[in-house]
Design a protein around this motif. Structure first.
Motif, PDB file in Angstrom:
ATOM      1  N   GLU A 168      94.685  45.195  15.061  1.00 62.31           N
ATOM      2  CA  GLU A 168      94.098  44.560  13.750  1.00 62.31           C
ATOM      3  C   GLU A 168      92.671  44.480  13.730  1.00 62.31           C
ATOM      4  O   GLU A 168      92.063  44.533  12.689  1.00 62.31           O
ATOM      5  CB  GLU A 168      95.044  43.299  13.419  1.00 62.31           C
ATOM      6  N   SER A 169      92.015  43.962  14.733  1.00 62.17           N
ATOM      7  CA  SER A 169      90.464  43.520  14.774  1.00 62.17           C
ATOM      8  C   SER A 169      89.669  44.043  16.003  1.00 62.17           C
ATOM      9  O   SER A 169      88.611  43.462  16.009  1.00 62.17           O
ATOM     10  CB  SER A 169      90.668  41.938  14.371  1.00 62.17           C
ATOM     11  N   SER A 170      90.300  44.202  17.029  1.00 60.28           N
ATOM     12  CA  SER A 170      89.641  44.668  18.304  1.00 60.28           C
ATOM     13  C   SER A 170      88.995  43.168  18.790  1.00 60.28           C
ATOM     14  O   SER A 170      87.819  43.246  19.144  1.00 60.28           O
ATOM     15  CB  SER A 170      88.752  45.422  17.981  1.00 60.28           C
ATOM     16  N   TRP A 171      89.729  42.113  18.359  1.00 59.04           N
ATOM     17  CA  TRP A 171      89.399  40.800  18.845  1.00 59.04           C
ATOM     18  C   TRP A 171      87.958  40.239  18.088  1.00 59.04           C
ATOM     19  O   TRP A 171      87.280  39.474  18.519  1.00 59.04           O
ATOM     20  CB  TRP A 171      88.925  40.509  20.351  1.00 59.04           C
ATOM     21  N   ASN A 172      87.833  40.771  16.963  1.00 58.53           N
ATOM     22  CA  ASN A 172      86.730  40.258  16.346  1.00 58.53           C
ATOM     23  C   ASN A 172      87.184  39.576  14.961  1.00 58.53           C
ATOM     24  O   ASN A 172      87.825  39.660  13.951  1.00 58.53           O
ATOM     25  CB  ASN A 172      85.997  41.472  15.341  1.00 58.53           C
ATOM     26  N   GLN A 174      85.385  38.002  12.894  1.00 61.41           N
ATOM     27  CA  GLN A 174      84.746  37.919  11.702  1.00 61.41           C
ATOM     28  C   GLN A 174      84.812  39.125  11.140  1.00 61.41           C
ATOM     29  O   GLN A 174      84.335  39.622  10.127  1.00 61.41           O
ATOM     30  CB  GLN A 174      83.286  37.812  11.637  1.00 61.41           C
ATOM     31  N   ALA A 175      85.865  39.909  11.439  1.00 55.46           N
ATOM     32  CA  ALA A 175      86.340  41.512  11.011  1.00 55.46           C
ATOM     33  C   ALA A 175      86.864  41.420   9.573  1.00 55.46           C
ATOM     34  O   ALA A 175      87.604  40.377   9.141  1.00 55.46           O
ATOM     35  CB  ALA A 175      87.374  42.060  11.787  1.00 55.46           C
ATOM     36  N   VAL A 176      86.204  42.010   8.495  1.00 50.68           N
ATOM     37  CA  VAL A 176      86.410  42.195   7.347  1.00 50.68           C
ATOM     38  C   VAL A 176      86.879  43.586   6.768  1.00 50.68           C
ATOM     39  O   VAL A 176      86.253  44.652   7.018  1.00 50.68           O
ATOM     40  CB  VAL A 176      85.324  41.657   6.248  1.00 50.68           C
ATOM     41  N   ASN A 177      87.979  43.856   6.400  1.00 52.49           N
ATOM     42  CA  ASN A 177      88.566  44.975   5.702  1.00 52.49           C
ATOM     43  C   ASN A 177      87.885  45.140   4.335  1.00 52.49           C
ATOM     44  O   ASN A 177      88.136  44.553   3.430  1.00 52.49           O
ATOM     45  CB  ASN A 177      90.002  44.927   5.313  1.00 52.49           C
ATOM     46  N   GLY A 181      89.763  43.357   2.026  1.00 54.56           N
ATOM     47  CA  GLY A 181      89.327  41.794   1.907  1.00 54.56           C
ATOM     48  C   GLY A 181      90.052  41.260   3.011  1.00 54.56           C
ATOM     49  O   GLY A 181      89.795  39.967   3.288  1.00 54.56           O
ATOM     50  N   ALA A 182      91.010  41.802   3.744  1.00 54.67           N
ATOM     51  CA  ALA A 182      91.678  40.986   4.789  1.00 54.67           C
ATOM     52  C   ALA A 182      90.490  40.631   5.946  1.00 54.67           C
ATOM     53  O   ALA A 182      89.632  41.580   6.227  1.00 54.67           O
ATOM     54  CB  ALA A 182      92.748  42.130   5.488  1.00 54.67           C
ATOM     55  N   TYR A 183      90.583  39.411   6.506  1.00 50.76           N
ATOM     56  CA  TYR A 183      89.835  38.896   7.248  1.00 50.76           C
ATOM     57  C   TYR A 183      90.381  38.513   8.636  1.00 50.76           C
ATOM     58  O   TYR A 183      91.443  37.920   8.829  1.00 50.76           O
ATOM     59  CB  TYR A 183      89.381  37.727   6.444  1.00 50.76           C
ATOM     60  N   GLY A 184      89.494  38.482   9.592  1.00 56.87           N
ATOM     61  CA  GLY A 184      89.430  37.748  10.938  1.00 56.87           C
ATOM     62  C   GLY A 184      90.621  38.409  11.907  1.00 56.87           C
ATOM     63  O   GLY A 184      90.750  39.634  11.862  1.00 56.87           O
ATOM     64  N   GLN A 202      87.078  30.425   8.965  1.00 55.48           N
ATOM     65  CA  GLN A 202      86.100  31.839   9.006  1.00 55.48           C
ATOM     66  C   GLN A 202      85.229  32.022  10.067  1.00 55.48           C
ATOM     67  O   GLN A 202      84.724  32.900  10.515  1.00 55.48           O
ATOM     68  CB  GLN A 202      85.111  31.726   7.575  1.00 55.48           C
ATOM     69  N   THR A 203      84.974  30.695  10.852  1.00 61.06           N
ATOM     70  CA  THR A 203      84.130  30.664  11.960  1.00 61.06           C
ATOM     71  C   THR A 203      84.574  30.319  13.116  1.00 61.06           C
ATOM     72  O   THR A 203      84.165  30.372  14.134  1.00 61.06           O
ATOM     73  CB  THR A 203      82.969  29.674  11.614  1.00 61.06           C
ATOM     74  N   ASN A 204      85.985  29.751  13.285  1.00 57.26           N
ATOM     75  CA  ASN A 204      86.608  29.268  14.264  1.00 57.26           C
ATOM     76  C   ASN A 204      87.496  30.190  14.793  1.00 57.26           C
ATOM     77  O   ASN A 204      88.767  30.226  14.317  1.00 57.26           O
ATOM     78  CB  ASN A 204      86.995  27.912  14.230  1.00 57.26           C
TER      79      ASN A 204
END
Length: 236
Positions: A168-172, A174-177, A181-184, A202-204
């Motif tokens: 989904e995010s490669s452990w990022n 703060q990743a945003v699609n 707009g999918a996040y995290g 958003q930050t934790n």
């Protein structure tokens, strides 16, 4: 006893013997009953010509023959009844055994399901860290995020959990699609749904991990349940 009465008795006796013999013959599949009847009738006709002194013996023999024939018929009927009873008993026993086998299989399956449910419950109830365990930082490395996740996710679910985050995010955190707009870490859509765990979603990454773990457990039963669904559909 007169000649006429002797003949009438003999004919009546022969008729009775023939009737019983016919029953036995039919039951046993004999094809010789007609010959027996003719022979008996012939014997009855000759009875009147037997000297009077011997007629009692002939009559006794005739009655004995009748009794024997009746005993044979009764024995045959008893055997047939016994065979039918044995067949019904065997059928009843077979049905009972089948029902017992089905019940045993159902109980074994239910026991297996209970055992799996207990293991899963034990895994979930295992003392784990939660999002509030970790100090808030200004930024996080992948290794730090994975370390937090390992402390929050049950050990037997870690590989499945990690596989989903990898895809989904490669452990990022703060990743945003750019298109949806999918996040995290888990690409939550919208990302704001993670606020159910914490306002700092958003930050934790710890907040995101807690949300993702809750989501997988509630929707799929476990991270491995979510991973199985993801493999089949490439989303979860």
């Amino acid at each position: 006893m007169s000649r006429i009465s002797v003949r009438g008795f003999a004919v009546a006796s022969a008729t009775a013997v023939t009737a019983v013999g016919s029953v036995v013959g039919v039951a046993s599949g004999s094809t010789a009953q007609n010959n027996d009847a003719e022979a008996t009738a012939a014997g009855a006709t000759l009875l009147a010509d037997i000297p009077a002194g011997q007629q009692a013996e002939v009559q006794t023999a005739s009655l004995t023959q009748q009794a024997d024939a009746q005993a044979i018929a009764a024995d045959f009927t008893a055997k047939k009844d016994a065979e039918e009873s044995a067949r019904k008993a065997a059928a009843s026993t077979a049905v009972a055994k089948k029902e017992a086998a089905v019940k045993a299989a159902e109980e074994a399956e239910a026991a297996k399901e209970r055992e799996e449910a207990e293991k899963l419950a034990a895994s979930r109830s295992e003392a784990r860290a939660d999002a509030t365990t970790f100090a808030v930082q200004s930024s996080y490395s992948v290794s730090q995020i994975q370390s937090m996740a390992r402390q929050m996710v049950p050990g037997d679910q870690w590989t499945c959990f990690s596989n989903i985050v990898d895809h989904e995010s490669s452990w990022n955190y703060q990743a945003v699609n750019p298109s949806s707009g999918a996040y995290g870490l888990f690409q939550a859509l919208p990302g704001s749904k993670m606020s159910s765990v914490g306002a700092d979603w958003q930050t934790n990454p710890a907040t995101q991990i807690q949300w993702g773990l809750n989501y997988m457990n509630e929707r799929y039963g476990s991270p491995c349940g979510a991973w199985s669904f993801w493999q089949a559909n490439h989303w979860y």
